[in-house]
Design an enzyme around this catalytic site. Sequence first.
Site, PDB file in Angstrom:
ATOM      1  N   CYS A 142       0.854  -1.203   0.000  1.00  0.00           N
ATOM      2  CA  CYS A 142       0.000   0.000   0.000  1.00  0.00           C
ATOM      3  C   CYS A 142       0.884   1.246   0.000  1.00  0.00           C
ATOM      4  CB  CYS A 142      -0.915   0.018   1.223  1.00  0.00           C
ATOM      5  SG  CYS A 142      -2.360  -1.055   1.085  1.00  0.00           S
TER       6      CYS A 142
ATOM      7  N   ASN B 120       1.698 -16.157  -5.812  1.00  0.00           N
ATOM      8  CA  ASN B 120       1.840 -17.002  -4.621  1.00  0.00           C
ATOM      9  C   ASN B 120       0.676 -16.683  -3.693  1.00  0.00           C
ATOM     10  OD1 ASN B 120       4.286 -18.087  -5.520  1.00  0.00           O
ATOM     11  ND2 ASN B 120       5.439 -16.368  -4.680  1.00  0.00           N
TER      12      ASN B 120
ATOM     13  N   THR C  32       4.635 -13.918   1.028  1.00  0.00           N
ATOM     14  CA  THR C  32       5.230 -13.238   2.184  1.00  0.00           C
ATOM     15  C   THR C  32       4.603 -11.870   2.405  1.00  0.00           C
ATOM     16  OG1 THR C  32       6.993 -12.324   0.802  1.00  0.00           O
ATOM     17  CG2 THR C  32       7.454 -14.413   1.929  1.00  0.00           C
TER      18      THR C  32
ATOM     19  N   HIS D 114      -0.299  -9.575  -5.415  1.00  0.00           N
ATOM     20  CA  HIS D 114       0.665  -9.118  -6.426  1.00  0.00           C
ATOM     21  C   HIS D 114       0.918 -10.228  -7.426  1.00  0.00           C
ATOM     22  CE1 HIS D 114       2.799 -10.762  -2.931  1.00  0.00           C
ATOM     23  NE2 HIS D 114       3.669 -11.260  -3.787  1.00  0.00           N
TER      24      HIS D 114
ATOM     25  N   HIS E 257       3.646 -11.731  -9.947  1.00  0.00           N
ATOM     26  CA  HIS E 257       5.052 -11.713 -10.354  1.00  0.00           C
ATOM     27  C   HIS E 257       5.079 -11.886 -11.872  1.00  0.00           C
ATOM     28  CE1 HIS E 257       6.975 -12.553  -6.329  1.00  0.00           C
ATOM     29  NE2 HIS E 257       5.768 -13.014  -6.076  1.00  0.00           N
TER      30      HIS E 257
HETATM   31  P1  5GP Z   1       5.697 -13.141  -2.376  1.00  0.00           P
HETATM   32  O1  5GP Z   1       6.777 -13.992  -1.753  1.00  0.00           O
HETATM   33  O2  5GP Z   1       4.767 -12.568  -1.332  1.00  0.00           O
HETATM   34  O3  5GP Z   1       4.977 -13.808  -3.504  1.00  0.00           O
HETATM   35  O4  5GP Z   1       6.460 -11.952  -3.098  1.00  0.00           O
HETATM   36  C1  5GP Z   1       6.876 -10.794  -2.447  1.00  0.00           C
HETATM   37  C2  5GP Z   1       7.951 -10.194  -3.321  1.00  0.00           C
HETATM   38  O5  5GP Z   1       8.112  -8.849  -2.952  1.00  0.00           O
HETATM   39  C3  5GP Z   1       9.322 -10.865  -3.195  1.00  0.00           C
HETATM   40  O6  5GP Z   1       9.722 -11.347  -4.479  1.00  0.00           O
HETATM   41  C4  5GP Z   1      10.235  -9.749  -2.665  1.00  0.00           C
HETATM   42  O7  5GP Z   1      11.507  -9.791  -3.254  1.00  0.00           O
HETATM   43  C5  5GP Z   1       9.469  -8.496  -3.049  1.00  0.00           C
HETATM   44  N1  5GP Z   1       9.663  -7.382  -2.141  1.00  0.00           N
HETATM   45  C6  5GP Z   1       9.581  -7.415  -0.777  1.00  0.00           C
HETATM   46  N2  5GP Z   1       9.743  -6.185  -0.265  1.00  0.00           N
HETATM   47  C7  5GP Z   1       9.936  -5.342  -1.324  1.00  0.00           C
HETATM   48  C8  5GP Z   1      10.169  -3.936  -1.429  1.00  0.00           C
HETATM   49  O8  5GP Z   1      10.217  -3.195  -0.455  1.00  0.00           O
HETATM   50  N3  5GP Z   1      10.312  -3.443  -2.680  1.00  0.00           N
HETATM   51  C9  5GP Z   1      10.269  -4.235  -3.797  1.00  0.00           C
HETATM   52  N4  5GP Z   1      10.440  -3.631  -4.975  1.00  0.00           N
HETATM   53  N5  5GP Z   1      10.046  -5.561  -3.734  1.00  0.00           N
HETATM   54  C10 5GP Z   1       9.884  -6.105  -2.509  1.00  0.00           C
HETATM   55 ZN    ZN Z   2      -1.825  -3.250   1.014  1.00  0.00          ZN
END
Ligand code: 5GP
Ligand code: ZN
Length: 112
Positions: A10, A88, A96, A101, A103
């Site tokens: 956010c 994910n 995480t 989101h 990817h």
């Molecule tokens: P998830 O594991 O939830 O599918 O993906 C979260 C993604 O967000 C990860 O690939 C991680 O590298 C990315 N990420 C986490 N914190 C930040 C941030 O502050 N800025 C950016 N640009 N990416 C982030």
């Molecule tokens: Zn949010």
Amino acid sequence: MESEEDCIFCKIAAGQIPSQKVYEDDRVVAFRDLHPVAKVHVLVIPKKHYRNVGEIAAQDPDLLAHIVEVAEKIAKDEYNGSYRLVFNTGLDAGQTIFHAHAHVLTGEHLAE
Ligand code: 5GP
Ligand code: ZN
């Protein structure tokens, strides 16, 4: 825009945390992942807070279609149109950050 306090995405959507944005419109923001796992690794997020892709599908299917369109555009702008789209969902799938989101992985031949 609906947002959640202490949600990092956010804050990125609102411009309160810096990111390398590659696309933005009234509904979504796309920015480069901090830890890329492909030559081009972009995250496409809705500006409105949803916990996961299932919530978007249930509450705003047009927005989900728009996220896919933006992923397509990025893959065409930055590569040859091939891309992998990953959502994910849930802890055991590696989610995480609980702001939905996509990817977008592209920019090279991706391993199977
Ligand atoms: P998830 O594991 O939830 O599918 O993906 C979260 C993604 O967000 C990860 O690939 C991680 O590298 C990315 N990420 C986490 N914190 C930040 C941030 O502050 N800025 C950016 N640009 N990416 C982030
Ligand atoms: Zn949010």
